[in-house]
Motif scaffolding. Structure first.
Motif, short mmCIF file in Angstrom:
data_model
loop_
_atom_site.label_atom_id
_atom_site.label_comp_id
_atom_site.label_asym_id
_atom_site.label_seq_id
_atom_site.Cartn_x
_atom_site.Cartn_y
_atom_site.Cartn_z
N GLY A 145 -33.86 27.65 -36.48
CA GLY A 145 -34.24 28.13 -35.16
C GLY A 145 -35.32 27.27 -34.53
O GLY A 145 -35.26 26.95 -33.34
N LEU A 146 -36.30 26.88 -35.32
CA LEU A 146 -37.37 26.03 -34.81
C LEU A 146 -36.86 24.64 -34.46
O LEU A 146 -37.27 24.06 -33.44
N VAL A 147 -35.97 24.10 -35.28
CA VAL A 147 -35.40 22.78 -34.98
C VAL A 147 -34.56 22.84 -33.70
O VAL A 147 -34.60 21.92 -32.88
N VAL A 148 -33.81 23.93 -33.53
CA VAL A 148 -33.03 24.10 -32.30
C VAL A 148 -33.94 24.09 -31.08
O VAL A 148 -33.63 23.48 -30.06
N VAL A 149 -35.07 24.77 -31.17
CA VAL A 149 -36.00 24.81 -30.03
C VAL A 149 -36.41 23.39 -29.63
O VAL A 149 -36.38 23.04 -28.44
N LEU A 150 -36.76 22.56 -30.60
CA LEU A 150 -37.14 21.18 -30.30
C LEU A 150 -35.97 20.40 -29.72
O LEU A 150 -36.12 19.62 -28.78
N PHE A 151 -34.80 20.61 -30.30
CA PHE A 151 -33.58 19.93 -29.85
C PHE A 151 -33.27 20.29 -28.40
O PHE A 151 -32.95 19.42 -27.57
N ILE A 152 -33.39 21.57 -28.06
CA ILE A 152 -33.08 22.03 -26.72
C ILE A 152 -34.14 21.58 -25.72
O ILE A 152 -33.82 21.25 -24.56
N LEU A 153 -35.39 21.55 -26.14
CA LEU A 153 -36.45 21.13 -25.22
C LEU A 153 -36.25 19.70 -24.75
O LEU A 153 -36.53 19.37 -23.59
N GLN A 154 -35.76 18.82 -25.65
CA GLN A 154 -35.53 17.45 -25.19
C GLN A 154 -34.35 17.39 -24.22
O GLN A 154 -34.35 16.57 -23.29
N LEU A 155 -33.36 18.28 -24.41
CA LEU A 155 -32.27 18.36 -23.43
C LEU A 155 -32.77 18.90 -22.10
O LEU A 155 -32.38 18.41 -21.03
N TRP A 156 -33.63 19.89 -22.16
CA TRP A 156 -34.22 20.48 -20.95
C TRP A 156 -34.93 19.42 -20.12
O TRP A 156 -34.70 19.30 -18.91
N PHE A 175 -35.51 29.95 -26.07
CA PHE A 175 -36.17 31.23 -26.37
C PHE A 175 -35.32 32.08 -27.31
O PHE A 175 -35.86 32.74 -28.20
N ALA A 176 -34.00 32.07 -27.13
CA ALA A 176 -33.12 32.85 -28.01
C ALA A 176 -33.27 32.40 -29.46
O ALA A 176 -33.38 33.22 -30.38
N HIS A 177 -33.30 31.10 -29.68
CA HIS A 177 -33.42 30.60 -31.04
C HIS A 177 -34.84 30.74 -31.58
O HIS A 177 -35.03 30.90 -32.79
N ALA A 178 -35.82 30.71 -30.69
CA ALA A 178 -37.18 31.00 -31.13
C ALA A 178 -37.28 32.44 -31.64
O ALA A 178 -37.94 32.71 -32.65
N MET A 179 -36.57 33.34 -30.98
CA MET A 179 -36.56 34.73 -31.44
C MET A 179 -35.82 34.88 -32.77
O MET A 179 -36.21 35.69 -33.61
N PHE A 180 -34.77 34.08 -32.99
CA PHE A 180 -34.13 34.07 -34.31
C PHE A 180 -35.13 33.66 -35.38
O PHE A 180 -35.15 34.22 -36.48
N ALA A 181 -35.96 32.67 -35.05
CA ALA A 181 -36.94 32.17 -36.02
C ALA A 181 -38.01 33.22 -36.31
O ALA A 181 -38.29 33.52 -37.48
#
Length: 217
Positions: A145-156, A175-181
């Motif tokens: 979940g935390l890795v996804v957040v970083l991955f998505i932020l660079q796409l953003w 935010f959805a994946h941050a909540m999973f984390a």
């Protein structure tokens, strides 16, 4: 005319535009996801039967959400085929080079990543497969979940000024994946909880590997 249920059925049997361009080879990918999905459902069932504390609306809700999120990631891997360079992946990488909110990021994409796209795409594909596996099985979800957040932020940031994109889409996914984390979603009808429940050494033991896994889960 179509609808989400029909589209989901087509995705599960591999009858979509992204799939059909691969011919019979598409069924390798279809079979992989169906087996993974079956494994995720089996893990949930074992949690339900072995651990009464798992039988809550919260756990079922989080399980369903991460299962759907895993499917989203897997669907995103299809247009990253064939390896090592797919037209879809090349297009969106070019968009990041054009529309990044940060000039340094745009320059990095244009001058470094695009010229070496054949080296970049396979790791990105495997990373998204890892997200799929983690979310579907409920394995090390806090870390993924935390890795996804970083991955998505660079796409953003990379697609922030693309007129065809809505930046808040990426914020919502992050935010959805941050909540999973933060909710330790793998402990909700997932493999993380099942390993703990069964006294698996990696979940309950001592040592660096066990400690690292507990942080990840």
């Amino acid at each position: 005319m179509t609808n989400p249920l029909y589209d989901t059925a087509l995705f599960l049997i591999g009858d979509t535009g992204d799939y059909n361009r691969f011919g019979a080879a598409k069924y390798v990918s279809v079979l992989f996801y169906l087996l993974l999905l079956a494994a995720g459902l089996f893990v949930a069932w074992r949690n339900w039967t072995e651990d009464p504390s798992q039988r809550t609306v919260r756990n079922v809700g989080i399980f369903v959400m991460r299962l759907i999120a895993g499917g989203m990631w897997f669907q995103g891997t299809i247009w990253k085929l064939p390896l090592p360079v797919a037209a879809g992946f090349k297009y969106w990488l070019e968009q990041e080079g054009k529309f990044s909110a940060i000039s340094l990021q745009g320059a990095l994409v244009r001058d470094v990543l695009l010229p070496h796209i054949a080296l970049l795409q396979p790791p990105v594909y495997l990373l998204e497969i890892a997200f799929t596996v983690s979310l579907t099985l409920g394995l090390a979800v806090r870390l993924s979940g935390l890795v996804v957040v970083l991955f998505i932020l660079q796409l953003w940031l990379g697609l922030y000024n693309d007129p065809t994109e809505w930046p808040w889409t990426y914020v919502a996914i992050a935010f959805a994946h941050a909540m999973f984390a933060v909710s330790e979603a793998g402990q909700c009808l997932g493999l993380d909880n099942l390993l703990r429940l069964r006294g698996a050494a990696i979940a309950n033991g001592r040592g660096i590997i066990a400690a690292a896994y507990r942080l990840a889960s």
